[in-house]
Design an enzyme around this catalytic site. Structure first.
Site, PDB file in Angstrom:
ATOM      1  N   ARG A  94      -1.002  -1.582  -7.048  1.00 12.45           N
ATOM      2  CA  ARG A  94      -1.133  -2.705  -6.097  1.00 12.45           C
ATOM      3  C   ARG A  94      -2.057  -3.775  -6.680  1.00 12.45           C
ATOM      4  O   ARG A  94      -1.742  -4.965  -6.657  1.00 12.45           O
ATOM      5  CB  ARG A  94      -1.691  -2.184  -4.774  1.00 12.45           C
ATOM      6  CG  ARG A  94      -2.095  -3.250  -3.746  1.00 12.45           C
ATOM      7  CD  ARG A  94      -2.497  -2.552  -2.456  1.00 12.45           C
ATOM      8  NE  ARG A  94      -3.226  -3.406  -1.530  1.00 12.45           N
ATOM      9  CZ  ARG A  94      -2.675  -4.243  -0.659  1.00 12.45           C
ATOM     10  NH1 ARG A  94      -1.359  -4.377  -0.632  1.00 12.45           N
ATOM     11  NH2 ARG A  94      -3.413  -4.956   0.167  1.00 12.45           N
ATOM     12  N   ARG A 109       0.843  -1.192   0.000  1.00 14.91           N
ATOM     13  CA  ARG A 109       0.000   0.000   0.000  1.00 14.91           C
ATOM     14  C   ARG A 109       0.880   1.244   0.000  1.00 14.91           C
ATOM     15  O   ARG A 109       2.003   1.223   0.485  1.00 14.91           O
ATOM     16  CB  ARG A 109      -0.910   0.012   1.232  1.00 14.91           C
ATOM     17  CG  ARG A 109      -1.806  -1.225   1.359  1.00 14.91           C
ATOM     18  CD  ARG A 109      -2.575  -1.196   2.667  1.00 14.91           C
ATOM     19  NE  ARG A 109      -3.478  -2.349   2.802  1.00 14.91           N
ATOM     20  CZ  ARG A 109      -3.149  -3.497   3.399  1.00 14.91           C
ATOM     21  NH1 ARG A 109      -1.928  -3.634   3.915  1.00 14.91           N
ATOM     22  NH2 ARG A 109      -4.006  -4.490   3.482  1.00 14.91           N
ATOM     23  N   LYS A 163      -1.485  -2.763   8.123  1.00 15.37           N
ATOM     24  CA  LYS A 163      -2.644  -2.392   8.938  1.00 15.37           C
ATOM     25  C   LYS A 163      -2.604  -3.117  10.277  1.00 15.37           C
ATOM     26  O   LYS A 163      -2.217  -4.275  10.350  1.00 15.37           O
ATOM     27  CB  LYS A 163      -3.941  -2.734   8.199  1.00 15.37           C
ATOM     28  CG  LYS A 163      -4.222  -1.839   6.995  1.00 15.37           C
ATOM     29  CD  LYS A 163      -5.570  -2.149   6.398  1.00 15.37           C
ATOM     30  CE  LYS A 163      -5.912  -1.190   5.267  1.00 15.37           C
ATOM     31  NZ  LYS A 163      -7.253  -1.468   4.687  1.00 15.37           N
ATOM     32  N   HIS A 206      -3.432  -9.125   3.362  1.00 15.37           N
ATOM     33  CA  HIS A 206      -4.872  -9.255   3.588  1.00 15.37           C
ATOM     34  C   HIS A 206      -5.143 -10.089   4.830  1.00 15.37           C
ATOM     35  O   HIS A 206      -4.536 -11.143   5.009  1.00 15.37           O
ATOM     36  CB  HIS A 206      -5.541  -9.941   2.387  1.00 15.37           C
ATOM     37  CG  HIS A 206      -5.679  -9.054   1.190  1.00 15.37           C
ATOM     38  ND1 HIS A 206      -5.872  -9.544  -0.080  1.00 15.37           N
ATOM     39  CD2 HIS A 206      -5.659  -7.706   1.069  1.00 15.37           C
ATOM     40  CE1 HIS A 206      -5.957  -8.542  -0.927  1.00 15.37           C
ATOM     41  NE2 HIS A 206      -5.834  -7.417  -0.260  1.00 15.37           N
ATOM     42  N   TYR A 261      -9.240 -11.476  -6.812  1.00 19.30           N
ATOM     43  CA  TYR A 261      -8.354 -11.420  -7.974  1.00 19.30           C
ATOM     44  C   TYR A 261      -8.521 -12.632  -8.876  1.00 19.30           C
ATOM     45  O   TYR A 261      -8.222 -12.559 -10.065  1.00 19.30           O
ATOM     46  CB  TYR A 261      -6.897 -11.283  -7.513  1.00 19.30           C
ATOM     47  CG  TYR A 261      -6.659  -9.979  -6.813  1.00 19.30           C
ATOM     48  CD1 TYR A 261      -6.579  -8.789  -7.535  1.00 19.30           C
ATOM     49  CD2 TYR A 261      -6.566  -9.912  -5.428  1.00 19.30           C
ATOM     50  CE1 TYR A 261      -6.392  -7.578  -6.903  1.00 19.30           C
ATOM     51  CE2 TYR A 261      -6.375  -8.706  -4.786  1.00 19.30           C
ATOM     52  CZ  TYR A 261      -6.294  -7.537  -5.526  1.00 19.30           C
ATOM     53  OH  TYR A 261      -6.117  -6.348  -4.889  1.00 19.30           O
ATOM     54  N   HIS A 275      -2.962   2.595  -5.665  1.00 20.17           N
ATOM     55  CA  HIS A 275      -3.747   1.389  -5.413  1.00 20.17           C
ATOM     56  C   HIS A 275      -3.949   0.593  -6.693  1.00 20.17           C
ATOM     57  O   HIS A 275      -4.085  -0.636  -6.649  1.00 20.17           O
ATOM     58  CB  HIS A 275      -5.095   1.772  -4.794  1.00 20.17           C
ATOM     59  CG  HIS A 275      -5.503   0.875  -3.671  1.00 20.17           C
ATOM     60  ND1 HIS A 275      -4.701   0.608  -2.575  1.00 20.17           N
ATOM     61  CD2 HIS A 275      -6.643   0.157  -3.465  1.00 20.17           C
ATOM     62  CE1 HIS A 275      -5.321  -0.207  -1.754  1.00 20.17           C
ATOM     63  NE2 HIS A 275      -6.491  -0.513  -2.275  1.00 20.17           N
TER      64      HIS A 275
END
Length: 312
Positions: free
Chosen positions: A261, A163, A187, A284, A293, A258
């Protein structure tokens, strides 16, 4: 960081909102952007609660009020993804309010979030990504420090799929050149190791040799990426760099970080990478997010078949 209260809110509701903002920041360790979005959602809810009610209190916040608040936004045409986020914000707030004794019951328990349509931004085809990387490399040929930095930005975003916030947070010491991996803080302050390829290695090496020293000063610290004044590069500058590189290639869709990414993730899946590996690379929390994806790749396969097969 306290919330900026709306003047329409009674003092008690403003105090609850400030406390909730502190909870998100200090106890949940949410980012500044996340706290701002959640607090804005809850402020909107509380303003709705106060409509036509002088001196409204949290105890008046019931399921009907929650549904009315969301229903009004749905009627106004607010996107489903936004409604889903605001539902989550409201549920998080009411759960916190009940847990901390501010409400006797949690009305958000029975609130159902609308399912967001899960879509991806435009992604580059592999040949388009190669063209974008070539444009960045060509721009850096004269070893202008900013051009070297921008080349490294697009190479790392595409090579690693990290990110933009993770990219801007990198320090020089987070690079393991011997193993060609980055140590990334994602995150929830979760750390992961992400590999990068040889073109990205070359971009890093050139930046550290000829780019970073030209911009570094007493403000730089250990930051890997620097702005023109020597401070740590911010996300806005990184986004501008990506837009500038992509615009330099005729025919490419305008892309934000993004998009690089998502392009990286799509190309990993198309190349046969295991979904668990892609999940780890992207950081994730859920494999279900990564599985999106596979849908993109199947859609591309379907389109290629329809275009090329005589009996499609």
């Amino acid at each position: 960081m306290n919330a900026v209260p709306s003047p329409e809110l009674p003092h008690t509701l403003r105090a609850h909102l400030d406390d909730y903002a502190d909870y998100l920041r200090l106890e949940r360790d949410r980012s500044v952007h996340t706290v701002r979005a959640y607090v804005a959602d809850v402020r909107s809810l509380l303003e709705y609660l106060c409509t036509g009610r002088a001196g409204a209190t949290l105890e008046e916040l019931d399921l009907r009020t929650l549904r009315g608040w969301l229903g009004g936004q749905a009627t106004a045409g607010v996107a489903r993804t936004t409604l889903a986020r605001r539902t989550s914000s409201a549920k998080g707030f009411t759960a916190w309010a009940q847990r901390t004794g501010r409400m006797a019951v949690d009305p958000g328990v029975r609130l159902v979030a609308p399912k967001a349509h899960r879509t991806l931004p435009p992604v580059l085809r592999q040949e388009q990504a190669a063209d974008a990387m070539a444009a960045a490399e060509s721009g850096a040929a004269q070893e202008d420090p900013v051009a070297l930095r921008d080349r490294m930005i697009v190479e790392l975003l595409y090579s690693t799929g990290i990110r933009v916030g993770e990219l801007c947070g990198l320090d020089v010491g987070d690079i393991d050149g011997d193993r060609r991996v980055l140590r990334v803080l994602g995150k929830g302050n979760k750390e992961r190791v992400v590999p990068y390829g040889r073109p990205a290695e070359d971009a890093i090496t050139t930046w550290l040799r000829a780019g970073r020293p030209a911009l570094a000063n007493e403000r730089s610290g250990d930051a890997l990426l620097l702005g023109r004044r020597g401070g740590r590069l911010d996300q806005r500058q990184a986004r501008s760099a990506v837009h500038d590189v992509v615009r330099a290639v005729p025919g490419l869709p305008d892309l934000a970080p993004h998009g690089l990414r998502h392009s990286a993730a799509t190309h990993l899946v198309e190349g046969g990478a295991d979904l668990r590996v892609v999940q780890e690379v992207l950081g994730h929390a859920s494999l279900a997010t990564t599985q999106l994806y596979t849908h993109v790749s199947v859609a591309r396969l379907r389109a290629a078949h329809d275009q090329a097969h005589p009996r499609a």
